[in-house]
Write an enzyme that holds these catalytic residues in place. Structure first.
Site, PDB file in Angstrom:
ATOM      1  N   ASP A   1     -37.873  72.219  41.904  1.00 53.29           N
ATOM      2  CA  ASP A   1     -37.309  72.242  40.555  1.00 53.29           C
ATOM      3  C   ASP A   1     -37.734  73.510  39.800  1.00 53.29           C
ATOM      4  OD1 ASP A   1     -35.900  70.514  38.540  1.00 53.29           O
ATOM      5  OD2 ASP A   1     -37.791  70.735  37.457  1.00 53.29           O
TER       6      ASP A   1
ATOM      7  N   GLU B   1     -34.315  75.534  43.401  1.00 58.44           N
ATOM      8  CA  GLU B   1     -33.441  75.669  42.243  1.00 58.44           C
ATOM      9  C   GLU B   1     -33.840  76.988  41.584  1.00 58.44           C
ATOM     10  OE1 GLU B   1     -32.131  73.375  38.129  1.00 58.44           O
ATOM     11  OE2 GLU B   1     -34.228  73.505  38.660  1.00 58.44           O
TER      12      GLU B   1
HETATM   13  C1  GLC Z   1     -34.072  70.965  36.564  1.00 57.32           C
HETATM   14  C2  GLC Z   1     -33.443  69.619  36.812  1.00 57.32           C
HETATM   15  C3  GLC Z   1     -33.057  69.023  35.493  1.00 57.32           C
HETATM   16  C4  GLC Z   1     -34.293  68.861  34.652  1.00 57.32           C
HETATM   17  C5  GLC Z   1     -35.053  70.180  34.531  1.00 57.32           C
HETATM   18  C6  GLC Z   1     -36.434  69.981  34.019  1.00 57.32           C
HETATM   19  O1  GLC Z   1     -33.192  71.880  36.052  1.00 57.32           O
HETATM   20  O2  GLC Z   1     -32.363  69.746  37.691  1.00 57.32           O
HETATM   21  O3  GLC Z   1     -32.378  67.805  35.624  1.00 57.32           O
HETATM   22  O4  GLC Z   1     -33.965  68.405  33.372  1.00 57.32           O
HETATM   23  O5  GLC Z   1     -35.196  70.824  35.777  1.00 57.32           O
HETATM   24  O6  GLC Z   1     -37.238  69.414  35.000  1.00 57.32           O
END
Ligand code: GLC
Length: 542
Positions: free
Chosen positions: A221, A280
Site C-alpha cells: 500500500d 501501489e
Molecule cells: C491505498 C488504498 C486505499 C487507502 C489508502 C490509505 O491507496 O488503496 O484504499 O485508503 O491507501 O491506506
C-alpha cells in the site's frame, strides 16, 4: 465467429524460465463486499472461502485480498491495529488458514495487502508512543514533532490525502505535550517513521509471519510514500487532494524507499517459491518503473491505465510511455483498469449500455496486453459505479475530501433476488449489506450471467482460457513488449509481438483490421475482418 469462443481450460504450465507472476492474472478481492458467510451484512473469510470455487472457475491464477487484519475500520481496514491477526469482523486465523489451504488446492495463489506507510492510532506501538511522551524512543517510531511558533501551529503545511491538514495534536488536553503527529491519510492513520531502523525490523517480522504461513505475495500500500524528506520541509504545493500524494514531493518517491524494497525482495527470495511483491506506486511510469528494477519488487501497477477515458491517443501515449519505462528498467507493466479506489470502468467509459460495451472491450484488451494483469471483483460482471445514497456513504475520503470511493465497493450480486440481498449473505439472506445494493443490481448477478452465453462473465472466462492457451503455445511470451499506435478510424492497436496484436475500435464507424485472424472478440463480428465501434479483438497475424 462466436464472441466468446472458449479455449479449453489448461494448466498454467509455462516454460521453466518464466516465473508464474509474469503471465498471471490476479483477481482482487475486497473481502467486505465479496461474500458474507456469517450473515452480519459484511463480507468475511468464511464467505470468501465458500466462493473460492467461483474465482477458480474464472481461470485466474490467484487472488489479492485487501486488509482483513484487526482494525477500527476507519478506512475499511487500511488502518491496521495488528498486522499479524484477523479482525473478528472477518473471522479467525483458523479460517484464514483454511482459506489459504483451499485456495492452494484450487490452484490459486494468495496475495495479501501490507500497509507499511501508516498503522491505526489504536496500534499498540502508537498507543505506547502517546503514553511515553515527547522526546521518547517510542515516539521516534512515528513522526511526532512539536508545533511551531506556539504549539497551535502544525510543523509544516502538508495536506492529508483525505483532505485537511496532515497533522493532529498528540495530546490536545496537555499544556506540556506540544507534539503533533503526521498522518498522510486520516488522523486515525499515523505514519511510521521509516528513518528509524526499528520500523524496518518490525515489518520484516510482519512479512515473515505471512510468508511462513505460505502466503504467496504482498501488495504494498502507498509504496512510494514511506520516507519523508529529511527535516520535513514545507511542500511547494498546498492544493490539497490533487492526485493522491503526487502533489507533495516531500512525501513522495524519496530515494531511500528503494532500500526497503531491496531488503523485502531479498526476504521474499528466501522462500520457495519466491514470494511476489506488487506495489501501489502511483507515480508517472518512468519513476514507478524504478520500483521494479531487478532487485526490488516484481510488479507495480500501471496507474496510467486506471485513469484513462475512451481516448485512443491517450491509451497509445500511456502504453508507449510504459513500454519506454520497461525498456529502461527491465520491468514489465502490470495492467489494471479498476480497483477499490477507482470509478468502475463501465462508468468511466460513459455509463449505461455504451459504458458496458466499452468496458467489455477494454477488458478483452487488458487481458491481451504483454504483462501480468489484475481484475477487480465485479469487473467480470460489468458492474457499474454505484451512486451510493449520501446517508449511506462511509468512505473517510468522502467525509474529509469530497471524493467518494464507496461506489466501487458495493456488495456483489450473486443472485437476482433483491429481497435476499442478492445472495451476498449466505447465513442470513435477509441481512442488510453494509452498503446498499441499488435497484437493478440483479441484472448483473453471477447466477444470471452464468446462464447467458454472451455475458460479461462468460466473456471474461473465455478470454482467460484463451490467454492461458496462448501462453502455453508460446504465442505469448515473457519477452513480449507492446508497440502502441492509432490507425485511421481511431483503431487502437497494441502489437504484442510479431504474431499477435490487440485491436480496439474506439471511433464511431466500423474499421477494417489491418491483417490476420481474429482469435477472440468482445462482441460478434458482423463481417469478417471488421470491428464495429466499441469492440475489441485479439488477432493472430497471417
Ligand atoms: C491505498 C488504498 C486505499 C487507502 C489508502 C490509505 O491507496 O488503496 O484504499 O485508503 O491507501 O491506506
Amino acid at each position: 465467429m462466436s464472441p466468446v469462443q472458449s479455449g479449453t481450460v489448461e494448466e498454467n504450465t509455462l516454460t521453466p524460465d518464466v516465473q508464474w507472476w509474469q503471465s498471471a492474472v490476479i483477481y482482487q478481492v475486497y473481502p467486505r463486499s465479496f461474500a458474507d458467510g456469517d450473515g452480519d451484512g459484511v463480507g468475511d473469510l468464511a464467505g470468501l472461502t465458500a466462493r473460492l470455487p467461483y474465482i477458480a472457475s474464472l481461470g485466474v491464477d490467484g487472488i489479492w485480498m485487501t486488509p482483513f487484519q484487526p482494525s477500527p475500520q476507519l478506512d475499511q481496514g487500511y488502518d491496521v491495529s495488528d498486522y499479524c491477526g484477523v479482525d473478528p469482523l472477518f473471522g479467525t486465523m483458523d479460517q484464514f488458514d483454511a482459506l489459504l489451504e483451499l485456495a492452494h488446492s484450487l490452484g490459486l495463489r494468495v496475495l495479501l495487502d501490507v500497509v507499511p506507510n501508516h498503522c491505526s492510532s489504536e496500534h499498540p506501538l502508537f498507543q505506547a508512543a502517546l503514553a511515553a511522551g515527547p522526546g521518547s524512543p517510542e515516539r521516534d517510531m512515528f513522526h511526532f514533532v512539536p508545533g511551531t511558533a506556539d504549539r497551535d501551529v502544525p510543523p509544516n503545511n502538508w495536506q492529508s490525502v483525505f483532505g485537511g491538514r496532515a497533522w493532529s495534536r498528540a495530546n490536545p488536553e496537555s499544556a506540556m505535550d506540544k507534539d503533533w503527529y503526521l498522518h498522510l491519510f486520516s488522523a486515525g492513520q499515523p505514519d511510521w517513521n521509516w528513518r528509524n531502523p526499528a520500523v524496518g525490523d518490525y515489518f520484516d517480522g510482519v512479512l515473515r509471519f505471512w510468508f511462513d504461513k505460505g502466503v504467496d505475495g504482498l501488495r504494498i500500500d502507498v509504496a512510494h510514500a514511506l520516507f519523508k524528506a529529511e527535516g520535513l520541509p514545507d511542500s511547494p504545493f498546498t492544493g490539497g487532494v490533487v492526485d493522491g500524494l503526487r502533489s507533495n514531493p516531500q512525501v513522495s518517491d524519496q530515494e531511500e524507499v528503494h532500500e526497503v524494497y531491496r531488503r523485502w525482495r531479498t526476504l521474499a527470495e528466501k522462500y520457495e517459491p519466491h514470494r511476489l511483491l506488487v506495489g501501489e506506486v502511483n507515480l508517472e511510469p518512468a519513476r514507478a518503473a524504478r520500483y521494479t528494477r531487478a532487485d526490488e519488487m516484481q510488479q507495480a501497477f500501471a496507474f496510467a491505465f486506471v485513469k484513462l477515458g475512451w481516448d485512443p491517443a491517450a491509451w497509445a501515449a500511456a502504453g508507449n510511455e510504459l513500454e519506454a519505462a520497461r525498456r529502461l528498467h527491465g520491468a514489465t507493466p502490470t495492467w489494471a483498469l479498476e480497483n477499490h479506489d477507482i470509478v468502475r470502468s463501465v462508468t468511466r467509459f460513459g455509463g449505461g449500455e455504451l459504458g458496458a460495451l466499452r468496458a467489455r472491450a477494454a477488458l478483452v484488451a487488458l487481458l491481451g496486453l504483454p504483462g501480468p494483469a489484475y481484475l477487480y471483483q465485479g469487473q467480470e460482471l460489468g458492474l457499474p459505479e454505484v451512486d451510493v445514497p449520501l446517508e449511506a456513504r462511509v468512505d473517510p475520503m468522502w467525509a474529509r475530501g469530497g471524493v467518494c470511493r464507496d461506489g466501487a465497493r458495493v456488495p456483489l450480486p450473486w443472485t437476482d433476488d433483491p429481497a435476499l440481498n442478492h445472495g451476498f449473505s449466505l447465513a442470513d439472506p435477509a441481512a442488510e449489506p453494509w452498503l446498499p445494493q441499488p435497484d437493478g443490481w440483479g441484472t448483473h448477478a453471477v447466477e444470471r450471467q452464468q446462464q447467458e452465453p454472451e455475458s460479461a462473465l462468460n466473456l471474461t472466462k473465455a478470454a482467460l482460457a484463451m490467454r492461458r492457451h496462448l501462453w502455453k503455445n508460446e504465442v505469448f511470451t515473457a519477452a513480449d513488449g507492446g508497440k502502441w499506435q492509432v490507425e485511421s478510424g481511431n483503431l487502437l492497436i497494441c502489437e504484442r509481438n510479431a504474431h499477435f496484436y490487440v485491436a480496439v475500435a474506439m471511433g464511431t464507424e466500423p474499421v477494417k483490421l489491418p491483417t490476420g485472424t481474429v482469435l477472440l472478440s468482445a462482441e460478434p463480428l458482423s463481417e469478417a475482418g471488421w470491428l464495429h465501434p466499441n469492440n475489441a479483438a485479439w488477432v493472430l497475424k497471417g
